[in-house]
Motif scaffolding. Sequence first.
Motif, PDB file in Angstrom:
ATOM      1  N   SER A 122      -8.267 -10.721 -26.194  1.00 32.97           N
ATOM      2  CA  SER A 122      -9.328  -9.750 -25.305  1.00 32.97           C
ATOM      3  C   SER A 122      -8.946  -9.764 -23.795  1.00 32.97           C
ATOM      4  N   ALA A 123      -8.075 -10.555 -23.372  1.00 33.46           N
ATOM      5  CA  ALA A 123      -7.605 -10.688 -21.935  1.00 33.46           C
ATOM      6  C   ALA A 123      -6.762  -9.500 -21.531  1.00 33.46           C
ATOM      7  N   PRO A 124      -6.966  -9.079 -20.296  1.00 34.65           N
ATOM      8  CA  PRO A 124      -6.249  -8.014 -19.751  1.00 34.65           C
ATOM      9  C   PRO A 124      -4.449  -8.037 -19.898  1.00 34.65           C
ATOM     10  N   GLU A 125      -3.834  -7.276 -20.207  1.00 37.51           N
ATOM     11  CA  GLU A 125      -2.327  -7.458 -19.978  1.00 37.51           C
ATOM     12  C   GLU A 125      -1.944  -7.812 -18.916  1.00 37.51           C
ATOM     13  N   LEU A 126      -0.728  -8.814 -18.802  1.00 34.83           N
ATOM     14  CA  LEU A 126      -0.320  -9.425 -17.504  1.00 34.83           C
ATOM     15  C   LEU A 126       0.923  -8.773 -17.166  1.00 34.83           C
ATOM     16  N   LEU A 127       1.112  -8.420 -15.980  1.00 35.90           N
ATOM     17  CA  LEU A 127       2.513  -8.162 -15.463  1.00 35.90           C
ATOM     18  C   LEU A 127       2.895  -9.098 -14.288  1.00 35.90           C
ATOM     19  N   GLY A 128       4.173  -9.278 -14.280  1.00 36.23           N
ATOM     20  CA  GLY A 128       4.570 -10.119 -13.258  1.00 36.23           C
ATOM     21  C   GLY A 128       5.345  -9.219 -12.259  1.00 36.23           C
ATOM     22  N   CYS A 129       5.422  -9.354 -10.835  1.00 36.74           N
ATOM     23  CA  CYS A 129       5.877  -8.643  -9.915  1.00 36.74           C
ATOM     24  C   CYS A 129       6.395  -9.760  -8.870  1.00 36.74           C
ATOM     25  N   TYR A 130       7.398  -9.473  -8.323  1.00 40.58           N
ATOM     26  CA  TYR A 130       8.006 -10.542  -7.006  1.00 40.58           C
ATOM     27  C   TYR A 130       6.880 -10.204  -6.124  1.00 40.58           C
ATOM     28  N   HIS A 131       6.584 -11.055  -5.315  1.00 43.16           N
ATOM     29  CA  HIS A 131       5.754 -10.945  -4.067  1.00 43.16           C
ATOM     30  C   HIS A 131       6.251 -10.075  -3.204  1.00 43.16           C
ATOM     31  N   VAL A 132       5.256  -9.227  -2.313  1.00 49.00           N
ATOM     32  CA  VAL A 132       5.787  -8.360  -1.415  1.00 49.00           C
ATOM     33  C   VAL A 132       5.703  -9.183  -0.106  1.00 49.00           C
ATOM     34  N   THR A 174      12.778  -4.212  -4.354  1.00 49.83           N
ATOM     35  CA  THR A 174      12.932  -2.772  -3.520  1.00 49.83           C
ATOM     36  C   THR A 174      11.662  -1.808  -3.902  1.00 49.83           C
ATOM     37  N   PRO A 175      11.423  -0.828  -3.211  1.00 45.11           N
ATOM     38  CA  PRO A 175      10.440   0.116  -3.561  1.00 45.11           C
ATOM     39  C   PRO A 175      10.394   0.858  -4.935  1.00 45.11           C
ATOM     40  N   GLN A 176      11.733   0.985  -5.403  1.00 40.11           N
ATOM     41  CA  GLN A 176      11.837   1.484  -6.770  1.00 40.11           C
ATOM     42  C   GLN A 176      11.400   0.116  -7.977  1.00 40.11           C
ATOM     43  N   MET A 177      11.529  -0.970  -7.284  1.00 42.73           N
ATOM     44  CA  MET A 177      10.909  -2.130  -8.403  1.00 42.73           C
ATOM     45  C   MET A 177       9.681  -2.236  -8.467  1.00 42.73           C
ATOM     46  N   LEU A 178       8.854  -1.906  -7.223  1.00 43.29           N
ATOM     47  CA  LEU A 178       7.486  -1.712  -7.329  1.00 43.29           C
ATOM     48  C   LEU A 178       7.041  -0.678  -7.998  1.00 43.29           C
ATOM     49  N   PHE A 208       0.692  -1.216   0.242  1.00 41.51           N
ATOM     50  CA  PHE A 208       0.148  -0.148  -0.008  1.00 41.51           C
ATOM     51  C   PHE A 208       0.847   1.156   0.031  1.00 41.51           C
ATOM     52  N   ALA A 209       2.257   1.187   0.685  1.00 38.70           N
ATOM     53  CA  ALA A 209       2.873   2.184   0.443  1.00 38.70           C
ATOM     54  C   ALA A 209       3.316   2.577  -1.301  1.00 38.70           C
ATOM     55  N   ALA A 210       3.353   1.375  -1.758  1.00 44.37           N
ATOM     56  CA  ALA A 210       3.890   1.615  -3.073  1.00 44.37           C
ATOM     57  C   ALA A 210       2.525   2.080  -4.128  1.00 44.37           C
ATOM     58  N   LEU A 211       1.518   1.752  -3.750  1.00 44.93           N
ATOM     59  CA  LEU A 211       0.183   2.020  -4.188  1.00 44.93           C
ATOM     60  C   LEU A 211      -0.056   3.343  -3.975  1.00 44.93           C
ATOM     61  N   HIS A 212       0.094   3.963  -2.855  1.00 49.74           N
ATOM     62  CA  HIS A 212       0.173   5.378  -2.464  1.00 49.74           C
ATOM     63  C   HIS A 212       0.972   6.282  -3.380  1.00 49.74           C
ATOM     64  N   ARG A 213       2.244   5.713  -3.588  1.00 49.42           N
ATOM     65  CA  ARG A 213       3.254   6.538  -4.257  1.00 49.42           C
ATOM     66  C   ARG A 213       2.816   6.462  -5.572  1.00 49.42           C
ATOM     67  N   ALA A 214       1.999   5.574  -6.069  1.00 50.82           N
ATOM     68  CA  ALA A 214       1.606   5.671  -7.456  1.00 50.82           C
ATOM     69  C   ALA A 214       0.311   6.272  -7.664  1.00 50.82           C
ATOM     70  N   GLY A 215      -0.388   6.822  -6.648  1.00 53.65           N
ATOM     71  CA  GLY A 215      -1.509   7.478  -6.789  1.00 53.65           C
ATOM     72  C   GLY A 215      -2.701   6.681  -6.864  1.00 53.65           C
ATOM     73  N   LEU A 216      -2.612   5.379  -6.525  1.00 52.71           N
ATOM     74  CA  LEU A 216      -3.883   4.514  -6.494  1.00 52.71           C
ATOM     75  C   LEU A 216      -4.217   4.142  -5.321  1.00 52.71           C
ATOM     76  N   ALA A 217      -3.900   4.861  -4.097  1.00 50.16           N
ATOM     77  CA  ALA A 217      -4.494   4.509  -2.765  1.00 50.16           C
ATOM     78  C   ALA A 217      -4.163   5.873  -2.226  1.00 50.16           C
ATOM     79  N   ASN A 218      -5.347   6.331  -1.475  1.00 48.47           N
ATOM     80  CA  ASN A 218      -5.489   7.476  -0.645  1.00 48.47           C
ATOM     81  C   ASN A 218      -4.603   7.585   0.574  1.00 48.47           C
ATOM     82  N   GLN A 219      -3.857   6.380   1.030  1.00 48.44           N
ATOM     83  CA  GLN A 219      -3.037   6.681   2.094  1.00 48.44           C
ATOM     84  C   GLN A 219      -2.130   5.491   2.148  1.00 48.44           C
TER      85      GLN A 219
END
Length: 237
Positions: free
Chosen positions: A198-208, A219-223, A91-102
């Motif tokens: 027609s399926a959404p794009e899929l991105l891989g990310c190491y688990h948090v 790292t935060p930068q990778m997220l 959620f810290a990463a989502l907040h930095r991305a503007g996708l969470a309000n806190q």
Amino acid sequence: MVARAARATDLADLDGAVSDCFACPRLVTWREEVARTKRAAFRDQEYWGRPVPGFGPADARIGILGLAPAAHGGNRTGRIFTGDRSGDVLFAALHRAGLANQPTSVAADDGLALRHTRIFAAVRCAPPDNKPTPAERDTCAPWLHREVTLIRPTLRVVVALGAFAWAAWWPVVRAVYGQRPPTPRPAFGHGAHWSGGSAPELLGCYHVSQQNTFTGRLTPQMLDTVFARAKQLAGVD
């Protein structure tokens, strides 16, 4: 359970049905045992001890697919990635991305709101050792398939947190979008990207997970890079 998932008319109906699932005996036993015994730090709290539904708006353009709730996180609070260190990072990463309000997610009533984003898990109950079985993943799949169906009109990209979530996405491609998954399956990796039909794009990310974040594998930068790419693919400012 398959029939109940298919009958869900909206996300609120689906979330309620998910929370009342008893389909996997091993997971039911574990989640309820954890809720009874508790962790010492939370001994005065009442644990949720049930399956954990998804979280986020019905018109989400970005989906985040996790593995399963944490025993003393989502299984305690009743909200995915809430009340544990993995959630702190996410959620810290989502907040930095503007996708969470806190930047924090500590309790189901803490005022957290997501923007353009919905979070859900391949398995909805906390598993022993954080390791659900393939059979449990497949039993739980109808909930995921219905959730994606309900947000399909707006969903444009899915971020898979870890190899387990990446593997759980391919049955969705077949069940929800009517497409044959690619053969061979694209390999999971951090930053991996698949696009097809027609399926959404899929991105891989190491688990948090703490294993990844404490060791510097994630790292935060990778997220930040992954979520910036997700926003670009989803057409989100």
